[in-house]
Motif scaffolding. Structure first.
Motif, PDB file in Angstrom:
ATOM      1  N   GLU A  59       0.835  -1.193   0.000  1.00  0.00           N
ATOM      2  CA  GLU A  59       0.000   0.000   0.000  1.00  0.00           C
ATOM      3  C   GLU A  59       0.872   1.246   0.000  1.00  0.00           C
ATOM      4  OE1 GLU A  59      -3.254  -0.385  -0.555  1.00  0.00           O
ATOM      5  OE2 GLU A  59      -2.430  -2.393  -0.682  1.00  0.00           O
ATOM      6  N   PRO A  60       0.460   2.293  -0.689  1.00  0.00           N
ATOM      7  CA  PRO A  60       1.227   3.535  -0.681  1.00  0.00           C
ATOM      8  C   PRO A  60       1.099   4.241   0.655  1.00  0.00           C
ATOM      9  CG  PRO A  60      -0.825   3.858  -1.843  1.00  0.00           C
ATOM     10  CD  PRO A  60      -0.742   2.392  -1.519  1.00  0.00           C
ATOM     11  N   ARG A  61       1.924   5.233   0.888  1.00  0.00           N
ATOM     12  CA  ARG A  61       1.824   6.035   2.103  1.00  0.00           C
ATOM     13  C   ARG A  61       0.492   6.762   2.142  1.00  0.00           C
ATOM     14  NH1 ARG A  61       6.154   7.358   5.215  1.00  0.00           N
ATOM     15  NH2 ARG A  61       5.160   9.332   5.776  1.00  0.00           N
ATOM     16  N   GLU A  62       0.017   7.016   3.373  1.00  0.00           N
ATOM     17  CA  GLU A  62      -1.227   7.764   3.526  1.00  0.00           C
ATOM     18  C   GLU A  62      -1.069   9.188   2.984  1.00  0.00           C
ATOM     19  OE1 GLU A  62      -4.161   6.647   4.663  1.00  0.00           O
ATOM     20  OE2 GLU A  62      -3.295   4.658   4.807  1.00  0.00           O
ATOM     21  N   SER A  63       0.129   9.760   3.202  1.00  0.00           N
ATOM     22  CA  SER A  63       0.386  11.134   2.764  1.00  0.00           C
ATOM     23  C   SER A  63       0.771  11.150   1.290  1.00  0.00           C
ATOM     24  CB  SER A  63       1.514  11.758   3.593  1.00  0.00           C
ATOM     25  OG  SER A  63       1.888  13.016   3.067  1.00  0.00           O
ATOM     26  N   GLU A  64       0.071  11.962   0.510  1.00  0.00           N
ATOM     27  CA  GLU A  64       0.360  12.060  -0.912  1.00  0.00           C
ATOM     28  C   GLU A  64       1.505  13.026  -1.184  1.00  0.00           C
ATOM     29  OE1 GLU A  64      -3.200  13.098  -2.919  1.00  0.00           O
ATOM     30  OE2 GLU A  64      -4.262  11.248  -2.387  1.00  0.00           O
ATOM     31  N   THR A  65       1.913  13.775  -0.156  1.00  0.00           N
ATOM     32  CA  THR A  65       2.960  14.774  -0.350  1.00  0.00           C
ATOM     33  C   THR A  65       4.353  14.230  -0.084  1.00  0.00           C
ATOM     34  OG1 THR A  65       2.725  15.547   1.939  1.00  0.00           O
ATOM     35  CG2 THR A  65       1.365  16.631   0.258  1.00  0.00           C
ATOM     36  N   GLU A  66       4.433  13.063   0.537  1.00  0.00           N
ATOM     37  CA  GLU A  66       5.729  12.477   0.862  1.00  0.00           C
ATOM     38  C   GLU A  66       5.992  11.251   0.000  1.00  0.00           C
ATOM     39  OE1 GLU A  66       6.245  11.739   5.024  1.00  0.00           O
ATOM     40  OE2 GLU A  66       4.998  13.445   5.590  1.00  0.00           O
ATOM     41  N   ALA A  67       7.240  11.099  -0.407  1.00  0.00           N
ATOM     42  CA  ALA A  67       7.626   9.940  -1.204  1.00  0.00           C
ATOM     43  C   ALA A  67       7.598   8.686  -0.335  1.00  0.00           C
ATOM     44  CB  ALA A  67       9.016  10.150  -1.784  1.00  0.00           C
ATOM     45  N   ASP A  68       7.298   7.557  -0.931  1.00  0.00           N
ATOM     46  CA  ASP A  68       7.272   6.306  -0.178  1.00  0.00           C
ATOM     47  C   ASP A  68       8.684   5.972   0.307  1.00  0.00           C
ATOM     48  OD1 ASP A  68       5.434   3.687   0.209  1.00  0.00           O
ATOM     49  OD2 ASP A  68       7.514   3.124  -0.169  1.00  0.00           O
ATOM     50  N   PRO A  69       8.846   5.672   1.599  1.00  0.00           N
ATOM     51  CA  PRO A  69      10.188   5.415   2.144  1.00  0.00           C
ATOM     52  C   PRO A  69      10.861   4.189   1.550  1.00  0.00           C
ATOM     53  CG  PRO A  69       8.494   4.855   3.752  1.00  0.00           C
ATOM     54  CD  PRO A  69       7.805   5.586   2.638  1.00  0.00           C
ATOM     55  N   TYR A  70      10.072   3.202   1.129  1.00  0.00           N
ATOM     56  CA  TYR A  70      10.669   2.005   0.530  1.00  0.00           C
ATOM     57  C   TYR A  70      11.283   2.335  -0.829  1.00  0.00           C
ATOM     58  CZ  TYR A  70       8.509  -0.709   4.229  1.00  0.00           C
ATOM     59  OH  TYR A  70       8.167  -1.213   5.469  1.00  0.00           O
ATOM     60  N   ILE A  71      10.601   3.159  -1.600  1.00  0.00           N
ATOM     61  CA  ILE A  71      11.148   3.580  -2.887  1.00  0.00           C
ATOM     62  C   ILE A  71      12.415   4.398  -2.671  1.00  0.00           C
ATOM     63  CG2 ILE A  71      10.720   5.066  -4.901  1.00  0.00           C
ATOM     64  CD1 ILE A  71       7.835   4.194  -4.846  1.00  0.00           C
ATOM     65  N   GLN A  72      12.393   5.263  -1.667  1.00  0.00           N
ATOM     66  CA  GLN A  72      13.556   6.094  -1.366  1.00  0.00           C
ATOM     67  C   GLN A  72      14.755   5.267  -0.935  1.00  0.00           C
ATOM     68  OE1 GLN A  72      11.816   8.876   1.511  1.00  0.00           O
ATOM     69  NE2 GLN A  72      12.070  10.516   0.013  1.00  0.00           N
ATOM     70  N   GLU A  73      14.528   4.326  -0.025  1.00  0.00           N
ATOM     71  CA  GLU A  73      15.631   3.503   0.473  1.00  0.00           C
ATOM     72  C   GLU A  73      16.229   2.637  -0.636  1.00  0.00           C
ATOM     73  OE1 GLU A  73      17.361   3.204   3.198  1.00  0.00           O
ATOM     74  OE2 GLU A  73      16.293   4.675   4.404  1.00  0.00           O
ATOM     75  N   LEU A  74      15.373   2.076  -1.466  1.00  0.00           N
ATOM     76  CA  LEU A  74      15.875   1.247  -2.569  1.00  0.00           C
ATOM     77  C   LEU A  74      16.634   2.096  -3.577  1.00  0.00           C
ATOM     78  CD1 LEU A  74      12.779  -1.070  -2.891  1.00  0.00           C
ATOM     79  CD2 LEU A  74      15.120  -1.855  -2.492  1.00  0.00           C
TER      80      LEU A  74
END
Length: 206
Positions: A8-23
């Motif tokens: 599931e995507p993050r609840e906040s639409e303004t923040e990037a998903d942390p999993y995408i960022q870490e990868l």
């Protein structure tokens, strides 16, 4: 390397998903496809209980969806909520995880949402494989994700299925993958973006 995240995507639409960022910080290109659809239920019963604070010693939220359900009820209760709000403010409110089940206190539970397959899941996964090809790794975040996606991923991967490194966010999801006859290449040590990215990176370079 390409990584497909079935979560599931993050609840906040303004923040990037942390999993995408870490990868991405590990040199991978990750794509996220939502697996589940949520529907709020029992809102009338929940509203009735919210108006009876004297019946309860506190409130326990077990997920963000439960918070969403209460917020939905409060919007409809308006003036009635004002009459009991102070009484609820005097009580304890908890946000908990697995430890809830081990508490030696009487609990009255109410299911306030149901999950089902995301209506666009089949099309989104098919479109991903058509445009991106077979990913180097596919990460699953729940047994439901395995249930709804695995057969489709197998079919779209074809003969390249054995080349995919299957990743799991935790042991329960890993067991679900194994129960379907798939080897689990890696499992996050902890259910966080950082730990999953590290596990996937290690598996891809093994």
């Amino acid at each position: 390397m390409k990584v497909l995240l079935l979560k599931e995507p993050r609840e906040s639409e303004t923040e990037a998903d942390p999993y995408i960022q870490e990868l991405a910080s590990c040199g991978h290109t990750a794509s996220l496809i939502p697996v589940l659809s949520f529907r709020l239920v029992s809102l009338e019963e929940l509203s009735e209980r919210l108006l009876q604070p004297e019946r309860f010693g506190g409130l326990i939220f077990t997920s963000p969806r439960a918070v969403e359900a209460v917020q939905t009820c409060l919007h409809s209760l308006t003036h009635k909520w004002d009459a009991v709000k102070d009484k609820w403010n005097e009580k304890s409110v908890y946000v908990v995880g697995k430890a809830t089940a081990s508490l030696d206190i009487p609990l009255e539970t109410l299911t306030v949402y149901q999950t089902s397959e995301h209506p666009d899941l089949q099309n989104n996964v098919t479109d991903y494989f058509t445009r991106q090809g077979v990913p180097a790794s596919v990460a699953f975040f729940s047994p439901s994700g395995v249930k709804f996606c695995l057969d489709l991923v197998k079919r779209l991967s074809g003969s390249q299925l054995e080349k995919i490194k299957f990743a799991s966010i935790g042991p329960t999801t890993a067991d679900a993958l194994r129960s379907h006859g798939l080897p689990v290449s890696c499992c996050a040590e902890k259910p966080t973006a950082k730990h999953l990215a590290a596990a996937i990176t290690h598996a891809l370079h093994a």
